[in-house]
Write a protein that holds these residues in place. Structure first.
Motif, short mmCIF file in Angstrom:
data_model
loop_
_atom_site.label_atom_id
_atom_site.label_comp_id
_atom_site.label_asym_id
_atom_site.label_seq_id
_atom_site.Cartn_x
_atom_site.Cartn_y
_atom_site.Cartn_z
N LYS A 3 0.84 -1.20 0.00
CA LYS A 3 0.00 0.00 0.00
C LYS A 3 0.88 1.25 0.00
N ASP A 4 0.46 2.28 -0.73
CA ASP A 4 1.17 3.55 -0.74
C ASP A 4 0.85 4.29 0.56
N LEU A 5 1.84 4.39 1.44
CA LEU A 5 1.64 5.04 2.73
C LEU A 5 2.15 6.47 2.76
N ASN A 6 2.58 6.99 1.61
CA ASN A 6 3.04 8.38 1.57
C ASN A 6 1.95 9.38 1.97
N PRO A 7 0.70 9.19 1.53
CA PRO A 7 -0.34 10.13 1.98
C PRO A 7 -0.55 10.11 3.50
N THR A 8 -0.43 8.93 4.10
CA THR A 8 -0.57 8.83 5.56
C THR A 8 0.58 9.55 6.25
N ALA A 9 1.79 9.36 5.74
CA ALA A 9 2.95 10.05 6.30
C ALA A 9 2.78 11.56 6.18
N ARG A 10 2.30 12.01 5.05
CA ARG A 10 2.10 13.45 4.83
C ARG A 10 1.05 14.00 5.80
N ARG A 11 0.00 13.21 6.03
CA ARG A 11 -1.05 13.65 6.95
C ARG A 11 -0.47 13.90 8.35
N LEU A 12 0.42 13.00 8.79
CA LEU A 12 1.06 13.18 10.10
C LEU A 12 1.98 14.40 10.11
N ARG A 13 2.76 14.59 9.05
CA ARG A 13 3.64 15.76 8.99
C ARG A 13 2.83 17.05 9.04
N ASP A 14 1.74 17.09 8.29
CA ASP A 14 0.92 18.30 8.26
C ASP A 14 0.31 18.61 9.63
N ALA A 15 0.05 17.55 10.41
CA ALA A 15 -0.59 17.74 11.72
C ALA A 15 0.27 18.56 12.68
N TYR A 16 1.60 18.59 12.46
CA TYR A 16 2.47 19.40 13.32
C TYR A 16 2.07 20.87 13.25
N SER A 17 1.57 21.32 12.10
CA SER A 17 1.22 22.73 11.95
C SER A 17 -0.28 22.99 11.92
N THR A 18 -1.05 21.98 11.49
CA THR A 18 -2.49 22.21 11.35
C THR A 18 -3.31 21.69 12.52
N GLY A 19 -2.69 20.87 13.39
CA GLY A 19 -3.41 20.36 14.55
C GLY A 19 -3.68 18.88 14.46
N PRO A 20 -4.14 18.27 15.55
CA PRO A 20 -4.29 16.81 15.63
C PRO A 20 -5.30 16.27 14.62
N ILE A 21 -5.06 15.01 14.26
CA ILE A 21 -5.90 14.33 13.27
C ILE A 21 -6.53 13.09 13.89
N ALA A 22 -7.46 12.50 13.18
CA ALA A 22 -8.11 11.27 13.65
C ALA A 22 -7.12 10.12 13.61
N PRO A 23 -7.35 9.09 14.42
CA PRO A 23 -6.51 7.89 14.35
C PRO A 23 -6.43 7.37 12.92
N LEU A 24 -5.34 6.67 12.63
CA LEU A 24 -5.03 6.29 11.25
C LEU A 24 -5.67 4.97 10.83
N ARG A 25 -6.86 4.69 11.35
CA ARG A 25 -7.49 3.39 11.13
C ARG A 25 -7.77 3.12 9.65
N ASP A 26 -7.97 4.17 8.85
CA ASP A 26 -8.27 3.97 7.43
C ASP A 26 -7.06 3.46 6.65
N ALA A 27 -5.86 3.70 7.20
CA ALA A 27 -4.64 3.32 6.50
C ALA A 27 -3.86 2.22 7.19
N LEU A 28 -3.97 2.15 8.51
CA LEU A 28 -3.18 1.20 9.29
C LEU A 28 -4.06 0.44 10.27
N ASP A 29 -3.98 -0.87 10.20
CA ASP A 29 -4.59 -1.67 11.26
C ASP A 29 -3.88 -1.35 12.57
N PRO A 30 -4.57 -1.31 13.71
CA PRO A 30 -3.93 -0.95 14.97
C PRO A 30 -2.71 -1.79 15.34
N THR A 31 -2.59 -3.00 14.76
CA THR A 31 -1.45 -3.86 15.07
C THR A 31 -0.50 -4.02 13.88
#
Length: 261
Positions: A3-31
């Protein structure tokens, strides 16, 4: 096909400046450990490419108390960059944090590389140049700290900043198993612990990290700063707080969390 996880990584990077995001359940299983570390690696490479300097690693989730707080059952690691360090006695601007918490740790600086994934505890100890008291300021880009194991791993081990004590101590003569820890905020005791709370001994945490990184082809190197994990529960801070940790045999370190409103 991965799976292309670059969009997920970008979402986390952006959160440093834009604020917290929802858990990453859509991209990553919790385990999903492998996927989570792939996200972390994408962002680590991105930041290095932007000029940030990698200075070591943090080990997280080593204390049973912290694992219980976050609902996880194994350690993790994240990258430490030079711009994450706050000088002992320095100040952290609250504008640089989202929902920070402080925890007391023992930090180590390596005197030589650890490349053998099967290095013994004695070999780990011999590779360490010195130890010091430390405070890690953890933070989460996930809203309300509603994290799974995959969330915190992907989010660079929920790392943010760290403080290193000015006293540098060689391991000889230190008792890192029974040493006591006190964490204070504004003079009030808010967390207690001991070296044994960190995977049974802080050197066990370093050994775990050395194996984890060697298996990924990224062995620990001389000069690396290693935050070995919390010795007790982490605590929430409020602007205006002064945070101090004292660890038996290692001295103290402190920082201020901005100014009160």
């Amino acid at each position: 096909m991965e799976k292309d996880l670059n969009p997920t990584a970008r979402r986390l990077r952006d959160a440093y400046s834009t604020g917290p995001i929802a858990p990453l359940r859509d991209a990553l299983d919790p385990t999903d450990i492998d996927g989570a570390y792939r996200v972390q690696a994408i962002n680590t490479a991105h930041w290095i490419g932007e000029g940030r300097r990698l200075v070591g690693r943090k080990i997280g989730l080593t204390a049973k108390a912290v694992q219980a707080q976050l609902g996880v059952d194994q350690p993790d690691f994240g990258a430490l960059f030079a711009d994450m360090e706050i000088a002992d006695g320095g100040t952290l601007d609250p504008a640089r944090a989202i929902q920070p918490k402080a925890e007391a740790e023992i930090a180590f600086v390596l005197g030589r590389d650890i490349t053998d994934p099967e290095a013994s505890i004695d070999e780990i100890a011999a590779a360490i140049d010195h130890a010091m008291a430390a405070i890690e300021i953890v933070d989460s880009r996930i809203a309300d700290w509603k994290i799974s194991f995959a969330d915190t791993v992907a989010d660079n081990g929920s790392s943010a900043f760290f403080v290193l004590g000015e006293e540098r101590k060689p391991l000889a003569g230190l008792d890192l198993y029974t040493c006591g820890m006190v964490l204070e905020i504004n003079g009030a005791i808010v967390s207690l612990g001991a070296g044994a709370a960190c995977l049974g001994h802080p050197l066990n945490a370093v050994r775990w990290l050395s194996r984890a990184l060697a298996s990924r082809g990224e062995p620990l190197r001389a000069g690396d700063i290693l935050l070995s994990g919390a010795l007790g529960p982490m605590v929430t801070m409020t602007p205006g707080d002064t945070v101090v940790t004292r660890i038996g045999g290692l001295g103290a370190c402190t920082f201020s969390y901005g100014a009160s409103a």
